[in-house]
Structures are given as structure tokens and as C-alpha cells.
Scaffold this motif. Structure first.
Motif, PDB file in Angstrom:
ATOM      1  N   UNK A  99       0.841  -1.190   0.000  1.00 19.69           N
ATOM      2  CA  UNK A  99       0.000   0.000   0.000  1.00 19.69           C
ATOM      3  C   UNK A  99       0.878   1.242   0.000  1.00 19.69           C
ATOM      4  N   UNK A 100       0.558   2.147  -0.866  1.00 23.63           N
ATOM      5  CA  UNK A 100       1.222   3.444  -0.798  1.00 23.63           C
ATOM      6  C   UNK A 100       0.273   4.413  -0.120  1.00 23.63           C
ATOM      7  N   UNK A 101       0.836   5.222   0.694  1.00 18.73           N
ATOM      8  CA  UNK A 101       0.010   6.187   1.398  1.00 18.73           C
ATOM      9  C   UNK A 101       0.438   7.588   1.007  1.00 18.73           C
ATOM     10  N   UNK A 102      -0.506   8.441   0.948  1.00 13.74           N
ATOM     11  CA  UNK A 102      -0.207   9.837   0.670  1.00 13.74           C
ATOM     12  C   UNK A 102      -0.701  10.665   1.844  1.00 13.74           C
ATOM     13  N   UNK A 103       0.183  11.480   2.290  1.00 11.07           N
ATOM     14  CA  UNK A 103      -0.147  12.320   3.427  1.00 11.07           C
ATOM     15  C   UNK A 103       0.364  13.721   3.160  1.00 11.07           C
TER      16      UNK A 103
END
Length: 819
Positions: free
Chosen positions: A410-414
Motif C-alpha cells: 500500500x502506498x500512502x499519501x499524506x
DNA sequence: ACTCTGCATGGTC
DNA sequence: TGACCATGCAGAG
């Protein structure tokens, strides 16, 4: 009215008369004593009681300190789009958005002190909140049903041109929908007197006949446009006279200079409508006062991308206590995303909500930090697709690789606040060990999935990989069971696909042959027959199926009787039990029915230290055992429900180290099992190997299979009619479920040209290899209460239930079936 | 022959 | 039925 304690933990004053404070996450109100209630209503609650707590921030406008991240005062500030906060007083008049810090349920809306109410009623949409959280949840994107769509804003993005040029802080607090926002005066108040620029653009090429398209930008006035030198698109540089203009909707804007392809222009909103009113821009904003499409459905879709609250990965870049990280969204990498093309398909809604507006397919370069603080430049762009857009981040391969992510992860963007930088993180999917790792055990269960979900989302509860044990328990504790709607199973990598589980309760067990050997035990009171192959003696249990029980250490007691030693699960003391005792996978002293004096963990161990060391010669020496112990500890919580098998397997390995390779051979035995090299090592026997061992084994296996076949046929003939009539329907269903793989294997084995042969080098875990060898691997272990000298193989078994006996039965059934 | 790019297609909800 | 999106694929380089 009963006496209650004041809800304020710093007070706890008993009172039978209390006043209502803030609304709690449960929806109830905090009951405060008179004094605390007064303090609360005076908006001094946090000042009074939380002064020493962290989370205080200053209003960007007036400098007033506000305790952010606290449910008590969360209604007192707004998050500035460019980062930072502003107190409600300063924000009054230009507030257009609910505090995005706490999204969800409307019923969490805390009450506000009376004096705040009129203010908020006029200028705020309902403030929603779920309580103080260390991380700011992304704004209303994920709870559109709760917040009017017209209050949804594109989130701020502060983008850099990576070469150290000036940072353009962009404020985008305008909303197309908010009447207040359409007032130029409000607009100009937004950034403390800084000059703002807005732009009203021409329609996009190809979108002739567009009715409206508006883009608004707001920049701080120290905006120094520096364009990339080699920006090929600079020819298309849009220059807008710095002047005031009015949009068709009457919005007043100050237009500014806009470099099109640098990562600096952050739109506030855009709206592109075709002649027929179709929203071509993919705008997340309202149309005719309503959000596009069915809000509920959209929310469900977006649920997939809702970021989980995981913070530790960002610790490296958020050591500053003032830095707040706003999780925006996350996405599981598809095979395409993780492939060599280097394109990450972004969820449209998320891309439009959190990433800069792009009007041209070429998009713009986007600077994103990774969790280590490295800065990556990606091309954020889109493709026209079915009257819509498909957003992609290009050039992500190096970043993905550096994070060691692959399909299924999973890639997360914050977003880092107050800087506003985008941050990209990754979360490993607790992936199944690759085939070359000699997977020790992998249990996959999807019991957290809703029925029929088939989601490929790797939840730590879903996948337990003992090879990656150092993270397993941690992950399981940390990840709440979440339900994500996944529409496609195709989000799996090839390897993941094989882990799709059709039945909700189905789990997959993979243990090595060696472990399986260690786990298998003769059925109670069954004397094995012995077969000699190449001078080596093998036990066979033809009369009954072997079962899997807790590994024990055989021994002889003082009277010369055969016994076995078993270790208590709780106190780790070794207890003596009869040799024929079949013990459950989890055994504790209290189950010691044979020696009541030692049926308590507090009872002393019978074995002296020396005896123990003699019995476990490698104890405390073999690092692998330590590892396993550690692993065991890690898993203790994680495997509460699944532990039986896992523990078995783990301990099986530990035990196998303590014994000969063959679980029931004496130390020093030089049979082919006991002298085999460790799993995966040593020379392998080829399929065509014609050494004496292979020939003998083939021969023996063949006769064994024939024998089993014969018996099976006889049994079936006798009982099939009776079974069909008497077997409850439900049970039949279960059998069919648990026979999922069996059937598959049976079918495969039918077509396998190698049926009836023994593959000494089976690697069933390499299931992608559609070779018949691996396909038919599980059945091959049928011969397997005998040697596991093809120990590089992995025994895999789909299992309906975790009970060890069931496994034993299943193993046996499968043996029968494939026999 | 290979990679890259842009778009089309089709599955799923 | 429309929207979304994973992935296929053709054409260009």
C-alpha cells in the motif's frame, strides 16, 4: 439524579448536578461540574486543564494559542489550507469549510459553547469530529454524506520545484460553493494581507462548448515564479495579466502569472462542464447543489482509499512536534502500478482532491517526500478516459523500489503540516514469502473480509507470514480489522492471486515437509508398519490417518516405560505424559491429568537442568531457536485464533532441531531423513532421478497408493449410499468447502502426466509455475509419513478449521483422495 | 526487439 | 447505466 463524577479527568469532582460540555465521540455529552462547565464555556478549558499537554498551536493571524488536536477545543480553530491554523475569530467571515481535522459522523458533532454557536451557525457547516487524534484525518472526502458536497474543498498542496527555488505557498480557501468565499473581500482576507492571485482560464482544448470552467488560485505575495529551465511546455506558459476580473459567476479574482508545468500552481477549484452538463473535469465539487453521483456509492468507493492511522512510518520526517501529518489517502499497488511502467494510477477523487489541479494531460511535476525525507519528482498527469480522467503519477518506479514496495503493498499519501508537503509512504502487505525463501509457515485468513469481498487488501490479520515474523505481531496489534470494499480481485499480484480465498473461513496453511513430519503423529494406539527403503526404516500408518498433535519429546521414564515430554504453553516447564497420549496443540500444565502433582504451572519441573540440556542439546545455543522463541512471543497475541497451527509449526521446527530430522528416529540415526541437509539446501533429486532411493520410493509409493485406492474403493462402495442419505446437508457443504483444494488437486492430478510419480524436489509454493509438478505437489506428500527429504518443498493445505485434528484428518483425507 | 506513451477496453460496483 | 480503474494494446521511437 445520581451523583456523577465530573467528566474532566483533572477534576473528577462528584456532583449530582452537572452541565453539558462537549460532545464526545460516542455522541454523548461530557458531563461537567459547574466549575468546569463554566471554564469550558469561557473557552478556557484547555488553557486551564491541558496547558501542559502538547498540541498547542498559534493562530496564524492573531497568535492566539489554541490547543489543537483536542476534542474540547477543536471547534475553535480552522486548519489553514496552506498549513497552520487560525482561530475561529480570525477566520470569521472567510470560513468556508468545516474543520477538516475530524471528519466523520455527524453525530459526533460536539456541542459548542453558546457564544460560539451563532458564529458557527452562520459561517460553518457542521463541524464534525471524532475526537482528538494525533493525526489529522483527511477532510471530508471520505465522508461526503456527512458534509454537503459544496463544502468540499480541494485540499491544499504546497508544491516545490525541487531545485531549491522558492516555495509557493498556496492557499486555496476559496470554494466555488461558499457564498462567503465569493466575496472578494473575504478572499483577500485569507492570508493576512498577502496578495492573492486568481485566474480565470479559458476552456481546455478539446472541450469546446464548455459552459464554465473556472480556476482560482491564491498565492502569497512573495510568490516568485521561477520556471524550470528545460520545461518543454513553457511555450504554453499562461500569462494572465495581474488584474482583477470577474468570473461568470461573479467571483472576483486577481489574476496572476501562472507557470503551467511547474509544480507551483495549485488550483482552488475547477469546474468543467460540457454542453450536456457532464462534468468533464472530474471535479469533486457540487453540481446543481449536489455532489456528483450517488454520494453513498462514492463514499464506499472512497473507503478503499481511506488512510489508516499509521504514524510510525513518518516519525523520521515529523520529529518536530509541531509537524502534523494529515493522511490523505492510500492505495494498494496493483500489478500495473508496481510494474515497470512506473505509472501509479491515482484514485480520481483523491487525485482531484489532494493533488494540484491539472488542466492539460501532460500535467505537472509534483514533488513528494518519502518517509525518509527524500524528495521525489513525479509527473502528475491524466489521460482522458470515457469522458473522464484517469490520473496517474509517472516515474514512481524508483520511489517504489526504494521503499521496496510491490504489488499488493500500500502506498500512502499524506501531507505534512504546516509545510503542506506531500508525503508518500508505503506499507508492506505482509506479503507471502517468496518462493525462494523456503517459506516456513504462512497462514492466510480472510475472516475480516465481508462475505464475498475477496478483497486483496492485505490486512495484517489476513496474512501471517512467519518468515517476516518480526513485523507480524506488531502489525496485527496495530492494524485494526478493517473492512475495505475492494471491487477487484485483480489488484493482486500473481502471487497474491493464489491466495484468494473463496470461503470466508478458509485458511491456507503452508508448512514445510519437515515441519509436517514433525507435526504428524501416529494415531493413538495404532502401531505403524515399517517399510524399509534402501536400508532405511519408515513408519507407515495404513490403518488410520495420522493426526497432528503437539510436538513432544519421546523418552523413557525411570521404570523403563515409554513416555513423552511436553512443554507447558504457559510456564514452559516440561511435563511427563504417557507415550500414547495425544496432546492438543496448546497444552498447559492444568491439562496434565496423568500427574496431578504437576498439573499446576507453579509445580516444580521434574527434569533437572542437566537433564533438560541433555534432552534439548541445542537449547540456548541455536540462534534459530532463539529466533523462533522470539517469534513465538511475537505471535503469541497475533495468533490467538490461528495460533494452534502456527505454534505447532513453529515449535515443530524448534523440536525438530532437538531431535533427529526424522521425528521418531533416534539421535544419531543416519537414515536419509535424518542426514538430509536443511530445507532447501543440498542437492536435489530430479524428477527423472533413478537412484535407488528414488526408485524404491516410487515403487513403494505406488504400492501404497494402489493399496489405499483399493481400500478407498471398498469403503466408498460400502458407505456411499448410506452417507449420501444420512449426511446432513450442512456437513456435506463443509466437506465440499474444505475439500476446495482437494478437489482442485484431484482434478489437477488427473491431468497431471506425472501422476503416481514422486517428485523429490517439489516446491508447491511456486504455484505460479503451472508445471504439473508443482500443481500436483500437495498430493505427493501423501507418502509422507515417510521421508521429507524433498524438504525444500512446502506442504500447503487449505483448511476449513484450525483444529489440529482436523488438519490431521484433512491430511489424511487428502491422502486418501489422492491416494 | 524493446521500451515508452497514450488510449481503449472491459470488469466491477 | 455510469463511473472508476486495472490492464491491454497499438503505434511511435
Amino acid at each position: 439524579m445520581s451523583t456523577k463524577l465530573c467528566f474532566n479527568s483533572k477534576c473528577k469532582e462528584p456532583s449530582d448536578k452537572w452541565r453539558r460540555g462537549w460532545r464526545r465521540r460516542t455522541g454523548e455529552y461530557a458531563h461537567l461540574c459547574d466549575r468546569c462547565a463554566s471554564v469550558y464555556e469561557d473557552e478556557k478549558f484547555c488553557e486551564t486543564f491541558h496547558l501542559k499537554s502538547s498540541g498547542w498551536r498559534c493562530c496564524e493571524s492573531c497568535g492566539k494559542q489554541i490547543h489543537c488536536g483536542c476534542i474540547v477545543s477543536f471547534h475553535m480553530f480552522v486548519l489553514l489550507d496552506a498549513g497552520g491554523i487560525e482561530c475561529l475569530t480570525c477566520a470569521k467571515g472567510c470560513i468556508l469549510t468545516p474543520n477538516p481535522a475530524w471528519p466523520p459522523p455527524l453525530h459526533f458533532l460536539p456541542s459548542q459553547p453558546e457564544r460560539m454557536k451563532d458564529l458557527s451557525a452562520k459561517s460553518w457547516s457542521p463541524i464534525v469530529g471524532s475526537g482528538p487524534v494525533p493525526w489529522r484525518q483527511a477532510p471530508s472526502l471520505f465522508n461526503g454524506s456527512d458534509v454537503p458536497s459544496n463544502m468540499k474543498l480541494r485540499m491544499p498542496v504546497e508544491a516545490d520545484v525541487s531545485s531549491g527555488i522558492d516555495r509557493y505557498r498556496i492557499c486555496e480557501r476559496l470554494s466555488t460553493a461558499s457564498p462567503e468565499m465569493k466575496q472578494g473581500s473575504s478572499f483577500e482576507r485569507l492570508v493576512n494581507g498577502n496578495m492573492r492571485h486568481g485566474l480565470f482560464e479559458k476552456p481546455q482544448n478539446g472541450n469546446t462548448g464548455l459552459n464554465v470552467k473556472e480556476k482560482r488560485y491564491s498565492f502569497v505575495n512573495n510568490f516568485k515564479p521561477v520556471f524550470p529551465k528545460n520545461d518543454s511546455s513553457s511555450a504554453n506558459l499562461k500569462l494572465a495579466t495581474v488584474s482583477s476580473s470577474k468570473t461568470e459567476t461573479g467571483n472576483e479574482h486577481i489574476c496572476g502569472l501562472l507557470p503551467p508545468s511547474s509544480a507551483i500552481s495549485i488550483p482552488v477549484a475547477q469546474k468543467v462542464c460540457s454542453r450536456n452538463g457532464m462534468d468533464l473535469s472530474g471535479d469533486t465539487h457540487m453540481r446543481n447543489g449536489k455532489g456528483r453521483g450517488d454520494g453513498r456509492v462514492r463514499d464506499q468507493l472512497l473507503l478503499r482509499y481511506r488512510p489508516q492511522i499509521v504514524g510510525e512510518e513518518f516519525q523520521q520526517i515529523s520529529s518536530d512536534s509541531k509537524t502534523v501529518i494529515t493522511p490523505l489517502f492510500e492505495k494498494m499497488l496493483s500489478a500495473s502500478d508496481a510494474g515497470r511502467i512506473g505509472r501509479l494510477v491515482l484514485p480520481k477523487k483523491c487525485a482531484e482532491a489532494y493533488f494540484p489541479l491539472i488542466t492539460q494531460p501532460e500535467g505537472l511535476p509534483l514533488s513528494i517526500l518519502d518517509v525518509k525525507g527524500n524528495e521525489w519528482m513525479f509527473q502528475f498527469r491524466f489521460w482522458p478516459n470515457n469522458n473522464s480522467r484517469m490520473y496517474v503519477l509517472e516515474g514512481i518506479t524508483p520511489c517504489i523500489q526504494s521503499m521496496q514496495l510491490q504489488a499488493g503493498d500500500v502506498v500512502t499519501f499524506s501531507r505534512l503540516e504546516p509545510e503542506g508537503k506531500l508525503v508518500m509512504g508505503g506499507r508492506k502487505a505482509l506479503a507471502i514469502p517468496s518462493s525462494d525463501q523456503g517459506a516456513e509457515i504462512s497462514i492466510v485468513g480472510n475472516n475480516t473480509f465481508p462475505p464475498g469481498d475477496g478483497s486483496g487488501r492485505y490486512n495484517s490479520v489476513d496474512v501471517i507470514s512467519v518468515n517476516g515474523h518480526e513485523k507480524v505481531a506488531e502489525k496485527i496489534l496495530e492494524d485494526k480489522p478493517t473492512i475495505h470494499n475492494k471491487r477487484k480481485n485483480s489488484n493482486f499480484s500473481a502471487k497474491s492471486k493464489r491466495l484468494r480465498i473463496d470461503d470466508g473461513d478458509m485458511i491456507e496453511l503452508k508448512i514445510t515437509w519437515k515441519e509436517a513430519q514433525g507435526l504428524m503423529r501416529p494415531p493413538a494406539k495404532i502401531v505403524p508398519s515399517f517399510v524399509v527403503v534402501e536400508g532405511c526404516e519408515f513408519e507407515e500408518f495404513e490403518e488410520a490417518e495420522p493426526v497432528i498433535g503437539r510436538p513432544t519429546i519421546p523418552g523413557v521414564d525411570n521404570f523403563g516405560e515409554k513416555i513423552q515430554w511436553i512443554q507447558c504453553e504457559d510456564c514452559f516447564k516440561w511435563r511427563k505424559v504417557p507415550a500414547d497420549a495425544l496432546l492438543p496443540s496448546r497444552w498447559i500444565c492444568s491439562e496434565n491429568e496423568w500427574d496431578l502433582d504437576r498439573s499446576l504451572c507453579s509445580s516444580a519441573e521434574e527434569l533437572t537442568k542437566e537433564q533438560l540440556e541433555h534432552m534439548l542439546p541445542t537449547m540456548n545455543k541455536d540462534s534459530s531457536i532463539n529466533e523462533i522463541t522470539e517469534l513465538d512471543g511475537d505471535l503469541a497475541v497475533a495468533l490467538e485464533g490461528l495460533d494452534a497451527l502456527a505454534n505447532l509449526a513453529i515449535q515443530g521446527e524448534a523440536s525438530s532441531e532437538n531431535r533427529t530430522k526424522h521425528p521418531r528416529h533416534k539421535p544419531g540415526c543416519t537414515c536419509i531423513v535424518c542426514i538430509q541437509p536443511p530445507s532447501g539446501k543440498g542437492s536435489k533429486h530430479k524428477q527423472s532421478c533413478d537412484c535407488m532411493v528414488c526408485i524404491s520410493l516410487r515403487r513403494r509409493c505406488r504400492t501404497l497408493m494402489e493399496s489405499r485406492d483399493r481400500k478407498k474403493m471398498e469403503k466408498q462402495a460400502e458407505s456411499s449410499c448410506h452417507n449420501l442419505q444420512s449426511q446432513p446437508k450442512q456437513l456435506r457443504g463443509k466437506v465440499s468447502k474444505s475439500g476446495y483444494l482437494n478437489e482442485t488437486n484431484e482434478r489437477k492430478s488427473e491431468i497431471s502426466p506425472l501422476k503416481g510419480q514422486i517428485d523429490l524436489n517439489i516446491q508447491p509454493e511456486r504455484e505460479e509455475d503451472s508445471s504439473p509438478v508443482s500443481d500436483s505437489a500437495p498430493p505427493k506428500m501423501k507418502c509422507s509419513l515417510f521421508p521429507s527429504f524433498s524438504a525444500d518443498g512446502v506442504f500447503k493445505q487449505h483448511q476449513k478449521s484450525l483444529g489440529s485434528n482436523v488438519i490431521g484428518n484433512l491430511v489424511g483425507k487428502q491422502m486418501q483422495k489422492d491416494g
